[in-house]
Design a protein around this motif. Structure first.
Motif, PDB file in Angstrom:
ATOM      1  N   LYS A  95       0.846  -1.186   0.022  1.00 12.38           N
ATOM      2  CA  LYS A  95      -0.078   0.005   0.066  1.00 12.38           C
ATOM      3  C   LYS A  95       1.061   1.210   0.221  1.00 12.38           C
ATOM      4  O   LYS A  95       2.130   1.164   0.352  1.00 12.38           O
ATOM      5  CB  LYS A  95      -0.969  -0.064   1.366  1.00 12.38           C
ATOM      6  CG  LYS A  95      -1.743  -1.366   1.268  1.00 12.38           C
ATOM      7  CD  LYS A  95      -2.924  -1.350   0.374  1.00 12.38           C
ATOM      8  CE  LYS A  95      -3.888  -2.614   0.360  1.00 12.38           C
ATOM      9  NZ  LYS A  95      -4.809  -2.188  -0.582  1.00 12.38           N
ATOM     10  N   VAL A  96       0.323   2.363  -0.527  1.00 15.92           N
ATOM     11  CA  VAL A  96       1.100   3.538  -0.588  1.00 15.92           C
ATOM     12  C   VAL A  96       0.334   4.800  -0.277  1.00 15.92           C
ATOM     13  O   VAL A  96      -1.126   4.582  -0.229  1.00 15.92           O
ATOM     14  CB  VAL A  96       1.698   3.794  -1.829  1.00 15.92           C
ATOM     15  CG1 VAL A  96       0.855   4.187  -2.967  1.00 15.92           C
ATOM     16  CG2 VAL A  96       2.965   4.604  -1.823  1.00 15.92           C
ATOM     17  N   TRP A  97       0.897   5.954   0.026  1.00 16.48           N
ATOM     18  CA  TRP A  97       0.280   7.162   0.493  1.00 16.48           C
ATOM     19  C   TRP A  97      -0.653   7.008   1.829  1.00 16.48           C
ATOM     20  O   TRP A  97      -1.702   7.618   1.707  1.00 16.48           O
ATOM     21  CB  TRP A  97      -0.383   7.710  -0.728  1.00 16.48           C
ATOM     22  CG  TRP A  97       0.269   7.772  -2.076  1.00 16.48           C
ATOM     23  CD1 TRP A  97      -0.083   7.124  -3.200  1.00 16.48           C
ATOM     24  CD2 TRP A  97       1.530   8.588  -2.370  1.00 16.48           C
ATOM     25  NE1 TRP A  97       0.785   7.550  -4.295  1.00 16.48           N
ATOM     26  CE2 TRP A  97       1.714   8.135  -3.674  1.00 16.48           C
ATOM     27  CE3 TRP A  97       2.292   9.067  -1.668  1.00 16.48           C
ATOM     28  CZ2 TRP A  97       2.869   8.626  -4.257  1.00 16.48           C
ATOM     29  CZ3 TRP A  97       3.483   9.627  -1.871  1.00 16.48           C
ATOM     30  CH2 TRP A  97       3.673   9.347  -3.474  1.00 16.48           C
ATOM     31  N   THR A  98      -0.196   6.080   2.693  1.00 19.06           N
ATOM     32  CA  THR A  98      -0.964   5.827   3.946  1.00 19.06           C
ATOM     33  C   THR A  98      -0.722   6.949   4.993  1.00 19.06           C
ATOM     34  O   THR A  98       0.643   6.820   5.420  1.00 19.06           O
ATOM     35  CB  THR A  98      -0.666   4.618   4.415  1.00 19.06           C
ATOM     36  OG1 THR A  98      -0.724   3.552   3.239  1.00 19.06           O
ATOM     37  CG2 THR A  98      -1.627   4.197   5.511  1.00 19.06           C
ATOM     38  N   SER A  99      -1.719   7.739   5.066  1.00 25.20           N
ATOM     39  CA  SER A  99      -1.366   8.975   6.017  1.00 25.20           C
ATOM     40  C   SER A  99      -1.114   8.309   7.621  1.00 25.20           C
ATOM     41  O   SER A  99      -2.173   7.489   7.938  1.00 25.20           O
ATOM     42  CB  SER A  99      -2.476   9.805   6.068  1.00 25.20           C
ATOM     43  OG  SER A  99      -2.527  10.707   4.685  1.00 25.20           O
ATOM     44  N   GLY A 100      -0.316   8.758   8.287  1.00 28.24           N
ATOM     45  CA  GLY A 100      -0.280   8.346   9.528  1.00 28.24           C
ATOM     46  C   GLY A 100      -0.055   6.956  10.035  1.00 28.24           C
ATOM     47  O   GLY A 100      -0.073   6.483  11.005  1.00 28.24           O
ATOM     48  N   ALA A 101       0.353   6.251   9.043  1.00 29.13           N
ATOM     49  CA  ALA A 101       0.624   4.631   9.264  1.00 29.13           C
ATOM     50  C   ALA A 101       1.646   4.564  10.375  1.00 29.13           C
ATOM     51  O   ALA A 101       1.728   3.638  11.433  1.00 29.13           O
ATOM     52  CB  ALA A 101       0.974   3.942   7.958  1.00 29.13           C
ATOM     53  N   GLN A 102       2.635   5.663  10.438  1.00 27.19           N
ATOM     54  CA  GLN A 102       4.006   5.400  11.478  1.00 27.19           C
ATOM     55  C   GLN A 102       3.199   5.416  12.867  1.00 27.19           C
ATOM     56  O   GLN A 102       4.069   5.185  13.830  1.00 27.19           O
ATOM     57  CB  GLN A 102       5.116   6.263  10.912  1.00 27.19           C
ATOM     58  CG  GLN A 102       4.690   7.449  11.367  1.00 27.19           C
ATOM     59  CD  GLN A 102       3.879   8.291  10.158  1.00 27.19           C
ATOM     60  OE1 GLN A 102       2.930   7.962   9.666  1.00 27.19           O
ATOM     61  NE2 GLN A 102       4.582   9.708   9.936  1.00 27.19           N
ATOM     62  N   HIS A 103       2.222   5.993  13.002  1.00 21.47           N
ATOM     63  CA  HIS A 103       1.667   6.398  14.376  1.00 21.47           C
ATOM     64  C   HIS A 103       0.508   5.178  14.570  1.00 21.47           C
ATOM     65  O   HIS A 103      -0.026   5.344  15.774  1.00 21.47           O
ATOM     66  CB  HIS A 103       0.870   7.745  14.411  1.00 21.47           C
ATOM     67  CG  HIS A 103       2.033   9.028  14.135  1.00 21.47           C
ATOM     68  ND1 HIS A 103       3.134   8.871  14.832  1.00 21.47           N
ATOM     69  CD2 HIS A 103       1.991   9.729  13.094  1.00 21.47           C
ATOM     70  CE1 HIS A 103       3.856  10.008  14.175  1.00 21.47           C
ATOM     71  NE2 HIS A 103       3.076  10.546  13.327  1.00 21.47           N
ATOM     72  N   SER A 104      -0.048   4.505  13.702  1.00 18.65           N
ATOM     73  CA  SER A 104      -1.416   3.725  13.674  1.00 18.65           C
ATOM     74  C   SER A 104      -0.957   2.379  14.410  1.00 18.65           C
ATOM     75  O   SER A 104       0.006   1.707  14.354  1.00 18.65           O
ATOM     76  CB  SER A 104      -1.810   3.807  12.536  1.00 18.65           C
ATOM     77  OG  SER A 104      -2.073   4.839  12.083  1.00 18.65           O
ATOM     78  N   GLN A 105      -2.174   2.010  15.117  1.00 19.63           N
ATOM     79  CA  GLN A 105      -2.067   0.542  15.684  1.00 19.63           C
ATOM     80  C   GLN A 105      -3.091  -0.438  14.749  1.00 19.63           C
ATOM     81  O   GLN A 105      -2.715  -1.753  14.810  1.00 19.63           O
ATOM     82  CB  GLN A 105      -2.671   0.585  17.175  1.00 19.63           C
ATOM     83  CG  GLN A 105      -1.813   1.062  18.177  1.00 19.63           C
ATOM     84  CD  GLN A 105      -1.533   2.608  18.009  1.00 19.63           C
ATOM     85  OE1 GLN A 105      -2.400   3.384  17.741  1.00 19.63           O
ATOM     86  NE2 GLN A 105      -0.287   3.045  17.807  1.00 19.63           N
ATOM     87  N   VAL A 106      -3.860   0.148  13.800  1.00 18.54           N
ATOM     88  CA  VAL A 106      -4.575  -0.572  13.000  1.00 18.54           C
ATOM     89  C   VAL A 106      -4.677   0.050  11.801  1.00 18.54           C
ATOM     90  O   VAL A 106      -4.903   1.130  11.598  1.00 18.54           O
ATOM     91  CB  VAL A 106      -5.959  -1.058  13.856  1.00 18.54           C
ATOM     92  CG1 VAL A 106      -6.960   0.506  13.996  1.00 18.54           C
ATOM     93  CG2 VAL A 106      -6.903  -2.030  13.113  1.00 18.54           C
ATOM     94  N   GLY A 107      -4.967  -0.767  10.786  1.00 15.87           N
ATOM     95  CA  GLY A 107      -5.198  -0.293   9.313  1.00 15.87           C
ATOM     96  C   GLY A 107      -6.338  -1.036   8.720  1.00 15.87           C
ATOM     97  O   GLY A 107      -6.556  -2.262   8.838  1.00 15.87           O
ATOM     98  N   LEU A 108      -7.188  -0.352   8.174  1.00 18.18           N
ATOM     99  CA  LEU A 108      -8.270  -0.953   7.286  1.00 18.18           C
ATOM    100  C   LEU A 108      -7.815  -1.184   5.921  1.00 18.18           C
ATOM    101  O   LEU A 108      -7.338  -0.352   4.966  1.00 18.18           O
ATOM    102  CB  LEU A 108      -9.441  -0.285   7.109  1.00 18.18           C
ATOM    103  CG  LEU A 108     -10.748  -0.504   6.194  1.00 18.18           C
ATOM    104  CD1 LEU A 108     -11.236  -1.841   6.534  1.00 18.18           C
ATOM    105  CD2 LEU A 108     -11.900   0.535   6.508  1.00 18.18           C
ATOM    106  N   ALA A 109      -7.621  -2.422   5.484  1.00 19.74           N
ATOM    107  CA  ALA A 109      -7.027  -2.794   4.124  1.00 19.74           C
ATOM    108  C   ALA A 109      -8.075  -3.419   3.126  1.00 19.74           C
ATOM    109  O   ALA A 109      -8.759  -4.097   3.510  1.00 19.74           O
ATOM    110  CB  ALA A 109      -5.910  -3.731   4.602  1.00 19.74           C
TER     111      ALA A 109
END
Length: 429
Positions: A180-194
């Motif tokens: 995935k790319v252009w993911t805002s805030g991923a470095q601060h996140s604990q969960v992602g909706l993929a």
């Protein structure tokens, strides 16, 4: 938490008093200044900044603390159901709270609220299993968990349904591989909706499944991307043999496109009704007027005409957002009309920034130390992203043409409908 309120005038007044009492205890009031005192205070003007990782981490920590404070006082999720930590009130209560909080000096919670609480939270509520709702929603709205959106891919940006990240069923789990790319805030996140491709034999919109991925799972690799503004708010996310329990699936297997639409409609609404975010003061009428006066451009009739046009566009956007809010208050859901708000939101900031750039001239590029000049550089470098985030301008225009105006669909590369038929069909379906 306080008891739920109704929406009569007396109830709303009581709610406003409650909000003021909480904020008076929790935060200092902002100084109420009339107009703009040019040359006084911080002149930094930005949308995407150039924070170091340490600075960003401190801001995120402050945002999470403030969200926890709001949540414990009953204002962390004003419209949410009580069983998941919400207050069970209406969108108008939410608006009243936001209007009052704007009068206080509190941390910016955008890293939590814009994507996680504004887009992914409503999607989990609409499509998640009971266990997913219980595990994620209270934690998200109390600030314990930050969520990101794992949608875009290197070869599937605007064509979101063309995702190639694969999820293969293995018993009660899914094994996910992709990028995935252009993911805002991923470095601060604990969960992602993929969004993941689960059935390559189906048409692309029908073979997608939505999964909640814990970002600390083995195989998740987050790599920040450097922006030309200097910061790294976007990321690449690599997923290698990442295991996701089926209980973290949102919606039906191969039914992820419906889940994605829920997220996207809330995204348009969240982005479009953000006002102007961190650039609000800079593109306001008092600030731009003061900019013209300081640069000797206020007597130029062309400048005054363009300033009037900018303010008229911003006023139109505010009326549109008010109409959208009335729709939500009446029990509606964000629809394709939110694309208008998103378009106007980005165009207003871009037009105001270009106007200011022309007024300032070369001092935008070479720092002369003059207050309110070179500081616009950072915002100008952020404007190209505004045409892309929340859906590109071309995609927004297609949505409006096809779903609001019922114009014929634009032919796509994978369409089986002849071009002549598309041009003459006269429908948007």
């Amino acid at each position: 938490m306080s008891a739920p309120l109704g929406d009569t005038p007396d109830d709303m007044a009581a709610f406003a008093d409650e909000v003021h009492a909480f904020l008076d205890r929790a935060a200092p009031r902002l100084v109420d200044e009339e107009g703009v005192e040019w040359g006084v205070g911080q002149d930094r003007i930005t949308y995407f900044g150039d924070e170091t990782p340490d600075e960003a981490a401190r801001h995120v920590a402050a945002a999470r603390r403030w969200q926890r404070t709001r949540y414990e006082a009953g204002f962390g999720w004003i419209t949410g159901p009580s069983e998941f930590g919400g207050r069970g009130l209406t969108a108008i209560h939410d608006l009243v709270y936001d209007g009052i909080e704007a009068q206080y000096d509190v941390p910016d919670t955008g890293v939590l609220s814009l994507i996680g609480l504004g887009m992914i939270g409503p999607t989990i509520l609409a499509h998640g299993t009971e266990s997913a709702k219980a595990d994620y929603l209270p934690a998200m709205f109390s600030g314990d968990i930050i969520a990101c959106q794992l949608f875009s891919e290197p070869s599937a940006g605007s064509d979101l349904a063309n995702v190639s990240t694969r999820a293969v069923r293995d018993g009660d789990e899914w094994v996910v591989n992709g990028q995935k790319v252009w993911t805002s805030g991923a470095q601060h996140s604990q969960v992602g909706l993929a969004l993941c491709r689960t059935n390559p034999q189906e048409p692309k919109h029908k073979g997608i499944t939505a999964l909640l991925v814990d970002m600390d799972s083995p195989g998740v690799d987050v790599r920040p991307l450097r922006q030309m503004s200097g910061g790294s708010e976007f990321n690449e996310v690599f997923l290698t043999d990442v295991r996701v329990p089926d209980s973290r699936r949102l919606g039906e297997v191969d039914g992820g496109w419906r889940v994605a639409l829920t997220t996207l409609m809330n995204e348009r609404a969240s982005v479009g009704t953000e006002g102007a975010g961190p650039a609000a003061r800079a593109i306001s009428f008092p600030f731009l007027t003061a900019l013209l006066r300081a640069n000797g451009g206020l007597d130029d009739s062309s400048n005054r005409r363009r300033l009037a046009e900018l303010m008229a566009n911003q006023l139109a956007a505010s009326y549109l957002n008010r109409q959208a809010l009335d729709h939500l208050i009446a029990g509606g859901q964000p629809g394709p009309e939110a694309s208008v708000s998103k378009l106007m939101y980005s165009q207003n900031i871009i037009q105001a920034t270009h106007f200011a750039s022309e007024v300032i001239g070369p001092r935008l590029l070479a720092d002369t130390g003059v207050w309110g000049t070179f500081s616009w550089n950072e915002l100008l470098l952020s404007t190209p992203a505004l045409r892309i985030l929340g859906g590109t301008e071309d995609i927004m225009k297609n949505i409006l043409a096809e779903r609001v105006l019922a114009l014929p669909k634009e032919p796509s590369a994978d369409s089986t409908t002849p071009f002549r038929e598309l041009r003459t069909s006269g429908t948007g379906s």
